[in-house]
Write a protein that holds these residues in place. Structure first.
Motif, PDB file in Angstrom:
ATOM      1  N   VAL A  22       0.807  -1.261   0.014  1.00 50.74           N
ATOM      2  CA  VAL A  22       0.007   0.021   0.031  1.00 50.74           C
ATOM      3  C   VAL A  22       0.979   1.310  -0.058  1.00 50.74           C
ATOM      4  CG1 VAL A  22      -1.571   1.229   1.242  1.00 50.74           C
ATOM      5  CG2 VAL A  22      -2.133  -0.992   1.115  1.00 50.74           C
ATOM      6  N   ALA A  23       2.078   1.170   0.861  1.00 46.84           N
ATOM      7  CA  ALA A  23       2.929   2.458   0.798  1.00 46.84           C
ATOM      8  C   ALA A  23       3.660   2.808  -0.370  1.00 46.84           C
ATOM      9  CB  ALA A  23       3.844   2.127   2.033  1.00 46.84           C
ATOM     10  N   LEU A  24       4.127   1.527  -1.155  1.00 51.90           N
ATOM     11  CA  LEU A  24       4.969   1.658  -2.360  1.00 51.90           C
ATOM     12  C   LEU A  24       3.921   2.235  -3.616  1.00 51.90           C
ATOM     13  CD1 LEU A  24       7.261  -1.322  -2.145  1.00 51.90           C
ATOM     14  CD2 LEU A  24       7.841   1.013  -2.119  1.00 51.90           C
ATOM     15  N   THR A  25       2.559   1.847  -3.388  1.00 51.15           N
ATOM     16  CA  THR A  25       1.843   1.956  -4.343  1.00 51.15           C
ATOM     17  C   THR A  25       0.806   3.329  -4.432  1.00 51.15           C
ATOM     18  OG1 THR A  25       0.033   0.354  -3.773  1.00 51.15           O
ATOM     19  CG2 THR A  25       1.790  -0.624  -5.325  1.00 51.15           C
ATOM     20  N   ALA A  26       1.087   3.798  -3.157  1.00 49.44           N
ATOM     21  CA  ALA A  26       0.374   5.218  -3.133  1.00 49.44           C
ATOM     22  C   ALA A  26       0.577   6.448  -3.954  1.00 49.44           C
ATOM     23  CB  ALA A  26       0.396   5.489  -1.698  1.00 49.44           C
ATOM     24  N   ALA A  27      -0.341   7.325  -4.041  1.00 47.24           N
ATOM     25  CA  ALA A  27      -0.145   8.283  -4.970  1.00 47.24           C
ATOM     26  C   ALA A  27       1.222   9.094  -4.824  1.00 47.24           C
ATOM     27  CB  ALA A  27      -1.374   9.180  -4.713  1.00 47.24           C
ATOM     28  N   GLY A  28       1.826   9.366  -5.643  1.00 49.54           N
ATOM     29  CA  GLY A  28       2.970  10.287  -5.614  1.00 49.54           C
ATOM     30  C   GLY A  28       4.316   9.117  -5.329  1.00 49.54           C
ATOM     31  N   GLN A  29       4.105   8.083  -5.177  1.00 49.75           N
ATOM     32  CA  GLN A  29       5.234   7.023  -5.024  1.00 49.75           C
ATOM     33  C   GLN A  29       5.590   6.429  -6.158  1.00 49.75           C
ATOM     34  OE1 GLN A  29       6.658   6.879  -1.827  1.00 49.75           O
ATOM     35  NE2 GLN A  29       5.352   8.342  -1.636  1.00 49.75           N
ATOM     36  N   PRO A  30       6.769   6.104  -6.230  1.00 51.01           N
ATOM     37  CA  PRO A  30       7.508   5.622  -7.726  1.00 51.01           C
ATOM     38  C   PRO A  30       6.386   4.585  -8.294  1.00 51.01           C
ATOM     39  CG  PRO A  30       9.036   5.702  -5.955  1.00 51.01           C
ATOM     40  CD  PRO A  30       7.920   6.042  -5.392  1.00 51.01           C
ATOM     41  N   TYR A  31       6.083   3.654  -7.458  1.00 48.02           N
ATOM     42  CA  TYR A  31       5.185   2.559  -7.951  1.00 48.02           C
ATOM     43  C   TYR A  31       3.701   2.865  -7.839  1.00 48.02           C
ATOM     44  CZ  TYR A  31       9.542   0.265  -8.058  1.00 48.02           C
ATOM     45  OH  TYR A  31      10.981  -0.130  -8.669  1.00 48.02           O
ATOM     46  N   GLU A  32       3.308   4.104  -7.826  1.00 49.68           N
ATOM     47  CA  GLU A  32       1.942   4.667  -7.676  1.00 49.68           C
ATOM     48  C   GLU A  32       0.857   3.684  -8.851  1.00 49.68           C
ATOM     49  OE1 GLU A  32      -0.976   8.601  -8.748  1.00 49.68           O
ATOM     50  OE2 GLU A  32       1.469   8.763  -8.689  1.00 49.68           O
ATOM     51  N   LEU A  33      -0.131   3.136  -8.224  1.00 47.95           N
ATOM     52  CA  LEU A  33      -0.979   2.602  -9.176  1.00 47.95           C
ATOM     53  C   LEU A  33      -2.194   3.454  -9.671  1.00 47.95           C
ATOM     54  CD1 LEU A  33      -1.793  -0.595  -7.258  1.00 47.95           C
ATOM     55  CD2 LEU A  33      -0.506  -0.550  -9.603  1.00 47.95           C
ATOM     56  N   ALA A  34      -2.636   3.686 -10.688  1.00 45.16           N
ATOM     57  CA  ALA A  34      -3.614   4.308 -11.256  1.00 45.16           C
ATOM     58  C   ALA A  34      -4.502   3.490 -12.193  1.00 45.16           C
ATOM     59  CB  ALA A  34      -2.942   5.520 -12.357  1.00 45.16           C
ATOM     60  N   GLU A  35      -5.817   3.830 -12.320  1.00 40.93           N
ATOM     61  CA  GLU A  35      -6.641   2.944 -13.058  1.00 40.93           C
ATOM     62  C   GLU A  35      -6.986   3.608 -14.319  1.00 40.93           C
ATOM     63  OE1 GLU A  35     -11.465   2.193 -12.318  1.00 40.93           O
ATOM     64  OE2 GLU A  35      -9.920   1.071 -10.873  1.00 40.93           O
ATOM     65  N   ILE A  36      -6.931   3.005 -15.274  1.00 44.17           N
ATOM     66  CA  ILE A  36      -7.184   3.812 -16.726  1.00 44.17           C
ATOM     67  C   ILE A  36      -8.206   2.477 -17.589  1.00 44.17           C
ATOM     68  CG2 ILE A  36      -4.867   4.338 -17.175  1.00 44.17           C
ATOM     69  CD1 ILE A  36      -4.293   2.028 -18.970  1.00 44.17           C
ATOM     70  N   ASP A  37      -8.792   3.290 -18.478  1.00 40.10           N
ATOM     71  CA  ASP A  37      -9.908   2.407 -19.261  1.00 40.10           C
ATOM     72  C   ASP A  37      -9.073   1.987 -20.478  1.00 40.10           C
ATOM     73  OD1 ASP A  37     -12.181   3.104 -17.817  1.00 40.10           O
ATOM     74  OD2 ASP A  37     -12.094   5.273 -19.046  1.00 40.10           O
ATOM     75  N   PRO A  39      -9.359  -1.599 -23.542  1.00 42.76           N
ATOM     76  CA  PRO A  39     -10.405  -1.969 -24.539  1.00 42.76           C
ATOM     77  C   PRO A  39     -11.230  -2.973 -23.661  1.00 42.76           C
ATOM     78  CG  PRO A  39      -7.924  -2.576 -24.983  1.00 42.76           C
ATOM     79  CD  PRO A  39      -8.039  -1.680 -23.986  1.00 42.76           C
ATOM     80  N   ARG A  40     -10.850  -3.514 -22.721  1.00 41.66           N
ATOM     81  CA  ARG A  40     -11.661  -4.588 -21.987  1.00 41.66           C
ATOM     82  C   ARG A  40     -12.018  -4.163 -20.664  1.00 41.66           C
ATOM     83  NH1 ARG A  40      -7.366  -9.333 -22.954  1.00 41.66           N
ATOM     84  NH2 ARG A  40      -7.602  -9.587 -25.076  1.00 41.66           N
ATOM     85  N   GLY A  41     -12.174  -2.594 -20.315  1.00 38.99           N
ATOM     86  CA  GLY A  41     -12.746  -2.103 -19.393  1.00 38.99           C
ATOM     87  C   GLY A  41     -11.508  -1.385 -18.419  1.00 38.99           C
ATOM     88  N   PRO A  42     -11.762  -1.053 -17.267  1.00 39.91           N
ATOM     89  CA  PRO A  42     -10.716  -0.493 -16.637  1.00 39.91           C
ATOM     90  C   PRO A  42      -9.675  -1.370 -15.934  1.00 39.91           C
ATOM     91  CG  PRO A  42     -12.935  -0.497 -15.372  1.00 39.91           C
ATOM     92  CD  PRO A  42     -13.056  -1.023 -16.712  1.00 39.91           C
ATOM     93  N   ARG A  43      -8.473  -1.095 -15.965  1.00 42.75           N
ATOM     94  CA  ARG A  43      -7.279  -1.639 -15.415  1.00 42.75           C
ATOM     95  C   ARG A  43      -6.374  -0.770 -14.385  1.00 42.75           C
ATOM     96  NH1 ARG A  43      -2.634  -2.226 -19.256  1.00 42.75           N
ATOM     97  NH2 ARG A  43      -3.315  -0.670 -20.922  1.00 42.75           N
ATOM     98  N   ARG A  44      -5.832  -1.544 -13.772  1.00 43.48           N
ATOM     99  CA  ARG A  44      -4.595  -0.792 -12.935  1.00 43.48           C
ATOM    100  C   ARG A  44      -3.283  -0.859 -13.561  1.00 43.48           C
ATOM    101  NH1 ARG A  44      -5.505  -2.485  -6.827  1.00 43.48           N
ATOM    102  NH2 ARG A  44      -5.179  -4.582  -7.762  1.00 43.48           N
ATOM    103  N   VAL A  45      -2.680   0.152 -13.705  1.00 47.53           N
ATOM    104  CA  VAL A  45      -1.153   0.332 -14.205  1.00 47.53           C
ATOM    105  C   VAL A  45      -0.224   1.212 -13.383  1.00 47.53           C
ATOM    106  CG1 VAL A  45      -2.178   0.180 -16.687  1.00 47.53           C
ATOM    107  CG2 VAL A  45      -1.917   2.393 -15.318  1.00 47.53           C
ATOM    108  N   TYR A  46       0.917   1.065 -13.428  1.00 48.02           N
ATOM    109  CA  TYR A  46       1.927   1.720 -12.575  1.00 48.02           C
ATOM    110  C   TYR A  46       1.901   3.207 -13.429  1.00 48.02           C
ATOM    111  CZ  TYR A  46       3.492  -2.411 -10.363  1.00 48.02           C
ATOM    112  OH  TYR A  46       3.445  -3.541  -9.589  1.00 48.02           O
ATOM    113  N   ALA A  47       1.613   4.283 -12.706  1.00 51.32           N
ATOM    114  CA  ALA A  47       1.436   5.412 -13.324  1.00 51.32           C
ATOM    115  C   ALA A  47       2.685   6.215 -13.688  1.00 51.32           C
ATOM    116  CB  ALA A  47       0.492   6.450 -12.009  1.00 51.32           C
ATOM    117  N   ASN A  48       3.778   5.667 -12.987  1.00 52.57           N
ATOM    118  CA  ASN A  48       5.153   6.399 -13.458  1.00 52.57           C
ATOM    119  C   ASN A  48       6.047   5.556 -14.178  1.00 52.57           C
ATOM    120  OD1 ASN A  48       4.449   8.617 -11.827  1.00 52.57           O
ATOM    121  ND2 ASN A  48       4.764   7.309 -10.042  1.00 52.57           N
ATOM    122  N   ALA A  49       5.372   4.268 -14.779  1.00 53.85           N
ATOM    123  CA  ALA A  49       6.143   3.250 -15.389  1.00 53.85           C
ATOM    124  C   ALA A  49       6.442   3.919 -16.946  1.00 53.85           C
ATOM    125  CB  ALA A  49       5.386   1.999 -15.679  1.00 53.85           C
TER     126      ALA A  49
END
Length: 115
Positions: A22-37, A39-49
């Motif tokens: 949770v700490a590593l994937t929180a907003a503003g962190q290097p491994y922040e997770l974001a949700e994007i739309d 072709p098969r619906g929403p999915r989580r990705v690394y925002a800073n990848a």
């Protein structure tokens, strides 16, 4: 986007593992997770990848050792330069274009990784 990350709930260190993820994937962190739309619906990705393998390699260029084979040592910068030279040769000299198929047939030597 949900605040929680799906992690198996059992084991002696499950709470510590959950807290670390949770700490590593929180907003503003290097491994922040974001949700994007997608072709098969929403999915989580690394925002800073990096957006491509090329971008990942470019961000890692340094004089640190990348590979060692017998008595030869290559740095990240040297490997990047050699791989870029090969890619340029494929495009400029041989006319390889997006969508073309290229086969690499050779023994397991460092040059295979560069190709």
């Amino acid at each position: 986007m949900p605040d929680s990350v799906s992690i198996p709930p059992t084991g002696p260190s499950a709470a510590a593992r959950r807290a670390a993820i949770v700490a590593l994937t929180a907003a503003g962190q290097p491994y922040e997770l974001a949700e994007i739309d997608g072709p098969r619906g929403p999915r989580r990705v690394y925002a800073n990848a990096p957006t491509s393998l090329r971008d990942l390699y470019r961000s890692s260029i340094s004089e640190r050792t990348f590979m060692v084979f017998e008595d030869e040592r290559l740095t990240f910068a040297e490997v990047h330069e050699r791989a870029t030279r090969l890619a340029r040769g494929l495009v400029v000299d041989l006319g390889v274009r997006p969508g073309d198929r290229v086969a690499i047939s050779m023994r397991n030597f460092p040059e295979w990784m560069l190709a």
